[in-house]
Design a protein around this motif. Sequence first.
Motif, PDB file in Angstrom:
ATOM      1  N   ALA A 119       0.654  -1.101  -0.102  1.00  0.00           N
ATOM      2  CA  ALA A 119       0.004   0.007  -0.088  1.00  0.00           C
ATOM      3  C   ALA A 119       0.837   1.063   0.051  1.00  0.00           C
ATOM      4  N   GLN A 142      -2.388  -7.860  -5.042  1.00  0.00           N
ATOM      5  CA  GLN A 142      -2.902  -7.529  -3.727  1.00  0.00           C
ATOM      6  C   GLN A 142      -2.739  -6.316  -3.226  1.00  0.00           C
ATOM      7  N   GLU A 143      -3.250  -5.610  -2.187  1.00  0.00           N
ATOM      8  CA  GLU A 143      -3.040  -4.152  -1.825  1.00  0.00           C
ATOM      9  C   GLU A 143      -3.049  -3.342  -3.086  1.00  0.00           C
ATOM     10  N   ARG A 145      -4.388  -0.711  -5.614  1.00  0.00           N
ATOM     11  CA  ARG A 145      -5.158   0.610  -5.713  1.00  0.00           C
ATOM     12  C   ARG A 145      -4.966   1.310  -7.191  1.00  0.00           C
ATOM     13  N   THR A 165      -9.392  -4.337  -3.161  1.00  0.00           N
ATOM     14  CA  THR A 165      -8.155  -4.188  -2.891  1.00  0.00           C
ATOM     15  C   THR A 165      -7.378  -5.369  -3.766  1.00  0.00           C
ATOM     16  N   ARG A 188     -11.434  -8.541  -0.391  1.00  0.00           N
ATOM     17  CA  ARG A 188     -10.079  -8.956  -0.368  1.00  0.00           C
ATOM     18  C   ARG A 188      -9.818 -10.286  -1.163  1.00  0.00           C
TER      19      ARG A 188
END
Length: 318
Positions: A119, A142-143, A145, A165, A188
């Motif tokens: 992130a 993953q994570e 944005r 995310t 998730r």
Amino acid sequence: MSVQSRSGTRSARGGGVRLSGTRPRGPVIALLSLVVAVLLAGHRAVPGAAGTLLDTALPWVGLPIPLLLAFGLYRRAWTGLTLALVPAVIWAFLFGGAFLPGTASARHDLRVVSQNLYADNKDPRATVERLIGTRADLIAIQEFRDGPFTKRLDALYPFSARRGTVALWGRFPLRDSQVVDLGLGWPRALRVRAETPRGDVTVYVAHAGSARPGATHKRDVSVDRLSAAIRADGSKRLVLLGDLNTATTDRELGRLVPMLREAQLTAGTGLGFTWPSSFPLARPDHVLYRGVKAEAAAVLHTPGSDHRAVRADFSVGP
């Protein structure tokens, strides 16, 4: 002239004392060896968060073994040296197979790569460029944005699925995208059907709840829900990509392993640690599968993220 005593030999000329009769030998080496052996063989008997922590660190429990063997040999403590072989054999049984020459093949129908983007990544574009350089057919993140780097992925991978995310990009159609509820309050995990040239493959991308020493409840709940979803999934071919916050040696991964196989274990070499990226100590990032054949698996050092990426090649078959 010299004076003999049970504790050693005193030299009349130098006044020195030879300590060979007083230095400790086998008992200390033997005791430490037994402790290491018990931790390796009996780690699943340790309950709760302490057990999870021990599971995660299990390969590193063997670190004292070479020292115990070397010290036993140096001291000529044969009983201690013999007992030091016990944890050595247990460690080799648990992990030695990972270092044997693999059956990796250049042949594959499907290449996948998975990355926890991090992130706080200052340069996600550099991370993504490294993933693109693998020539993967599927890229899982993953994570995730939104950012300018997604345009680069969209230009090269015409199909994508994004939920919360987690996200997946593909070179071929991704159908029936849906959220898999992990009980974390926001999406998730996702499930899609990838229409590969060799047949459909169901793909899951997941980021399990965080696990900290003494605080694994969210992780455990999310892995339980993911396991239930996969158990109920009737797909013939299935691949799971993601950061499961669960090491290969962690008992929690056992909820998935009976249904799925780990690509790193079947087609990779080494333990495949991925976190932290600067000096990996554990493998929370996984490629698990069923109904396809793993041909190769590897870990990739990518810039910007606190995780290394994982890659696997599969033969999908007819």
